[in-house]
Write a protein that holds these residues in place. Structure first.
Motif: not given
Length: 113
Positions: A1-15
């Protein structure tokens, strides 16, 4: 299974990013239908509610099981998301490891400590 990464920024955006090299980012679905405290997005107003909302969205995506995410998101939000700095990244494998640890702690498994 390919790894998945979750990232967040100070403006509240999560990708979300699938894979390591050359993959594109997409916004994480906020799961506002599941999380009734927000209308849309991940607003940074109430830290506790924000942590729970981000936790629910990450868990629903990582686990692929909304019901399980609903049962686990408050613990995950307090134990993991609340400790995120302004900019953060966490892998799906790390998310699943935390979920396993939380579940062992709920059962009183001494190996969870």
């Amino acid at each position: 299974m390919t790894e998945r990464f979750y990232s967040g920024r100070p403006d509240g955006q999560v990708t979300v990013r699938d894979g390591v090299v050359g993959s594109t980012r997409r916004p994480l679905e906020p799961r506002s239908v599941l999380y009734k405290h927000r209308q849309n997005g991940f607003a940074r107003t109430d830290h506790g509610a924000e942590c729970a909302h981000i936790a629910l969205a990450i868990l629903a995506d990582a686990l692929g099981d909304e019901a399980y995410a609903m049962r686990t998101h408050e613990h995950f939000g307090r134990r993991v998301v609340a400790l995120f700095p302004d900019r953060w990244t966490i892998s799906r494998s790390r998310v699943l490891a935390y979920v396993n640890m939380i579940e062992r702690e709920k059962r009183g498994d001494p190996a969870a400590a």
